[in-house]
Scaffold this motif. Sequence first.
Motif, PDB file in Angstrom:
ATOM      1  N   LEU A   1       4.457   5.281  -5.729  1.00  0.00           N
ATOM      2  CA  LEU A   1       4.471   5.256  -7.193  1.00  0.00           C
ATOM      3  C   LEU A   1       3.479   6.261  -7.772  1.00  0.00           C
ATOM      4  O   LEU A   1       3.723   6.824  -8.851  1.00  0.00           O
ATOM      5  N   THR A   2       2.377   6.484  -7.094  1.00  0.00           N
ATOM      6  CA  THR A   2       1.424   7.497  -7.549  1.00  0.00           C
ATOM      7  C   THR A   2       2.103   8.855  -7.632  1.00  0.00           C
ATOM      8  O   THR A   2       2.040   9.556  -8.649  1.00  0.00           O
TER       9      THR A   2
ATOM     10  N   LEU B   1      -9.541   9.783 -12.731  1.00  0.00           N
ATOM     11  CA  LEU B   1      -9.511   9.344 -14.123  1.00  0.00           C
ATOM     12  C   LEU B   1      -8.247   8.555 -14.435  1.00  0.00           C
ATOM     13  O   LEU B   1      -8.275   7.606 -15.227  1.00  0.00           O
ATOM     14  N   GLU B   2      -7.136   8.928 -13.818  1.00  0.00           N
ATOM     15  CA  GLU B   2      -5.897   8.167 -14.021  1.00  0.00           C
ATOM     16  C   GLU B   2      -6.015   6.779 -13.414  1.00  0.00           C
ATOM     17  O   GLU B   2      -5.539   5.788 -13.983  1.00  0.00           O
ATOM     18  N   ALA B   3      -6.663   6.664 -12.254  1.00  0.00           N
ATOM     19  CA  ALA B   3      -6.919   5.336 -11.680  1.00  0.00           C
ATOM     20  C   ALA B   3      -7.758   4.502 -12.649  1.00  0.00           C
ATOM     21  O   ALA B   3      -7.482   3.308 -12.869  1.00  0.00           O
ATOM     22  N   TRP B   4      -8.778   5.120 -13.248  1.00  0.00           N
ATOM     23  CA  TRP B   4      -9.626   4.386 -14.196  1.00  0.00           C
ATOM     24  C   TRP B   4      -8.851   3.976 -15.442  1.00  0.00           C
ATOM     25  O   TRP B   4      -9.040   2.885 -15.980  1.00  0.00           O
ATOM     26  N   ARG B   5      -7.950   4.829 -15.912  1.00  0.00           N
ATOM     27  CA  ARG B   5      -7.129   4.469 -17.072  1.00  0.00           C
ATOM     28  C   ARG B   5      -6.277   3.238 -16.777  1.00  0.00           C
ATOM     29  O   ARG B   5      -6.092   2.370 -17.627  1.00  0.00           O
ATOM     30  N   ARG B   6      -5.747   3.161 -15.568  1.00  0.00           N
ATOM     31  CA  ARG B   6      -4.922   2.008 -15.215  1.00  0.00           C
ATOM     32  C   ARG B   6      -5.760   0.744 -15.110  1.00  0.00           C
ATOM     33  O   ARG B   6      -5.316  -0.337 -15.484  1.00  0.00           O
ATOM     34  N   ILE B   7      -6.966   0.871 -14.594  1.00  0.00           N
ATOM     35  CA  ILE B   7      -7.880  -0.275 -14.549  1.00  0.00           C
ATOM     36  C   ILE B   7      -8.211  -0.723 -15.970  1.00  0.00           C
ATOM     37  O   ILE B   7      -8.185  -1.914 -16.293  1.00  0.00           O
ATOM     38  N   SER B   8      -8.513   0.237 -16.835  1.00  0.00           N
ATOM     39  CA  SER B   8      -8.871  -0.077 -18.209  1.00  0.00           C
ATOM     40  C   SER B   8      -7.707  -0.722 -18.953  1.00  0.00           C
ATOM     41  O   SER B   8      -7.895  -1.652 -19.745  1.00  0.00           O
TER      42      SER B   8
ATOM     43  N   ASP C   1       3.018  -5.891 -12.667  1.00  0.00           N
ATOM     44  CA  ASP C   1       1.613  -6.292 -12.667  1.00  0.00           C
ATOM     45  C   ASP C   1       1.067  -6.467 -11.248  1.00  0.00           C
ATOM     46  O   ASP C   1      -0.062  -6.075 -10.956  1.00  0.00           O
ATOM     47  N   SER C   2       1.881  -7.049 -10.352  1.00  0.00           N
ATOM     48  CA  SER C   2       1.362  -7.347  -9.015  1.00  0.00           C
ATOM     49  C   SER C   2       1.109  -6.096  -8.189  1.00  0.00           C
ATOM     50  O   SER C   2       0.357  -6.129  -7.211  1.00  0.00           O
ATOM     51  N   VAL C   3       1.715  -4.984  -8.569  1.00  0.00           N
ATOM     52  CA  VAL C   3       1.546  -3.757  -7.787  1.00  0.00           C
ATOM     53  C   VAL C   3       0.435  -2.870  -8.346  1.00  0.00           C
ATOM     54  O   VAL C   3       0.099  -1.837  -7.754  1.00  0.00           O
ATOM     55  N   ARG C   4      -0.197  -3.273  -9.458  1.00  0.00           N
ATOM     56  CA  ARG C   4      -1.166  -2.387 -10.106  1.00  0.00           C
ATOM     57  C   ARG C   4      -2.352  -2.044  -9.192  1.00  0.00           C
ATOM     58  O   ARG C   4      -2.802  -0.898  -9.129  1.00  0.00           O
ATOM     59  N   TRP C   5      -2.905  -3.035  -8.474  1.00  0.00           N
ATOM     60  CA  TRP C   5      -4.030  -2.737  -7.583  1.00  0.00           C
ATOM     61  C   TRP C   5      -3.633  -1.680  -6.570  1.00  0.00           C
ATOM     62  O   TRP C   5      -4.408  -0.760  -6.264  1.00  0.00           O
ATOM     63  N   TYR C   6      -2.420  -1.791  -6.058  1.00  0.00           N
ATOM     64  CA  TYR C   6      -1.941  -0.856  -5.042  1.00  0.00           C
ATOM     65  C   TYR C   6      -1.747   0.550  -5.626  1.00  0.00           C
ATOM     66  O   TYR C   6      -1.958   1.549  -4.934  1.00  0.00           O
ATOM     67  N   GLU C   7      -1.359   0.627  -6.895  1.00  0.00           N
ATOM     68  CA  GLU C   7      -1.251   1.935  -7.551  1.00  0.00           C
ATOM     69  C   GLU C   7      -2.626   2.575  -7.741  1.00  0.00           C
ATOM     70  O   GLU C   7      -2.784   3.782  -7.555  1.00  0.00           O
ATOM     71  N   VAL C   8      -3.599   1.768  -8.155  1.00  0.00           N
ATOM     72  CA  VAL C   8      -4.957   2.306  -8.309  1.00  0.00           C
ATOM     73  C   VAL C   8      -5.454   2.820  -6.958  1.00  0.00           C
ATOM     74  O   VAL C   8      -6.017   3.918  -6.863  1.00  0.00           O
TER      75      VAL C   8
ATOM     76  N   VAL D   1       0.848  -1.194   0.000  1.00  0.00           N
ATOM     77  CA  VAL D   1       0.000   0.000   0.000  1.00  0.00           C
ATOM     78  C   VAL D   1       0.886   1.248   0.000  1.00  0.00           C
ATOM     79  O   VAL D   1       0.611   2.231  -0.698  1.00  0.00           O
ATOM     80  N   ASP D   2       1.965   1.218   0.773  1.00  0.00           N
ATOM     81  CA  ASP D   2       2.939   2.308   0.747  1.00  0.00           C
ATOM     82  C   ASP D   2       3.550   2.443  -0.638  1.00  0.00           C
ATOM     83  O   ASP D   2       3.653   3.548  -1.185  1.00  0.00           O
TER      84      ASP D   2
END
Length: 374
Positions: A262-263, A352-359, A306-313, A256-257
């Motif tokens: 990274l954000t 919107l950037e979080a949504w772009r990463r999800i998409s 890939d494994s950190v993507r959820w944490y970035e969102v 989470v940190d």
Amino acid sequence: MSRPETSAVRSGEELPLETLREVLRGRVEGDLNALEVTQFPGGFSNLTYLLQMGESEYVLRRAPLGPVAKGAHDMAREYHLLEKIHPVLSVAPQPLFLVEDPQILGSPFYLMERRRGLVVRTTIPAEYRSLPDAPRQMSEAVADTLAALHAVDIDAAGLRSIGRPEGFNARQVGGWAGRWRRARDLLKDSGDLPPPAELRDELVIAWLEAHTPEESAHTLVHNDLKLDNLMLDPADPSHVVALLDWEMTTVGDPLVDLGLTLTYWTMPEQPGRGINEIGANFPGFLNREEFIARYAQRSARHVTSDSVRWYEVLGHFKLAVIVIQIFARYRAGQTSDPRFAPLAAQAEWLILEAWRRISAEAMGDGGEVHPTDE
């Protein structure tokens, strides 16, 4: 060593000097008659001041002005955290004393030691411009400090009790979603944010809820570790003098940190500060993948892009919540700090950037999603 940046105290955020002198009497060294107070200009949350009394200098921390959320900006908690963390992590400043009576300065506050160093915000400072490796060294300093923080033995240091690590990730989503919705409700008639269907905030929340992972580990979590919360040696950008702003520290999932770090690291603008020339988007700094690899190496944790993507969102969403809460206070007239005026637009960008990463993940794009991608 250089002096940290300070400025005149912002209007409305002055400290009552005579009252402060009485509180300090017998507790600090220095000539109280020579007391001078200046304000550290960075940060949007707690207020931080430099107290100078001749050769003696201290740092004072207090909560921001106006109403604050229940449990937020808890000066006593932050003070007692530093009491435990300082002995086991050298970059944590030493707290000196706590005053819990809110009548004295308008909120509880504490004093801590003043450390000398350089805070890097959105541009490479003059001290580092002749050092060709400075961007890489600053990058590694952030990743290495994050790894060192997560290596602290929370049981030996008596820190496990400061939070509830089991179920941490699920509570993060629920808690931040609730804060977002409350702030949106305060602004629903202001026109500062687009409608939810256009903003896609509820879609981001739903995705986070549906994909919440189990905790990867249970460690100390700073919850706001970024470059401008580090104080660096002006002569050596690889040497961290201090890690600052411990108000949100808890125990939970270390990734989470990493996600929030990274954000910040990949944003083209820092909240309220305009164009950002520090981080993954600029030559010489570690890019996103290199930063993740450095953290994985130094922490000995298995972490991939890939494994950190959820944490970035989650990181993007959390920062959106933080800035919209501050903006809501600004819109309500509880603070007049002009730096808060653009924060609604930045909260929108973060969602919107979080949504772009999800998409991008849904489309099977394993690469980084850039801010200009649609």
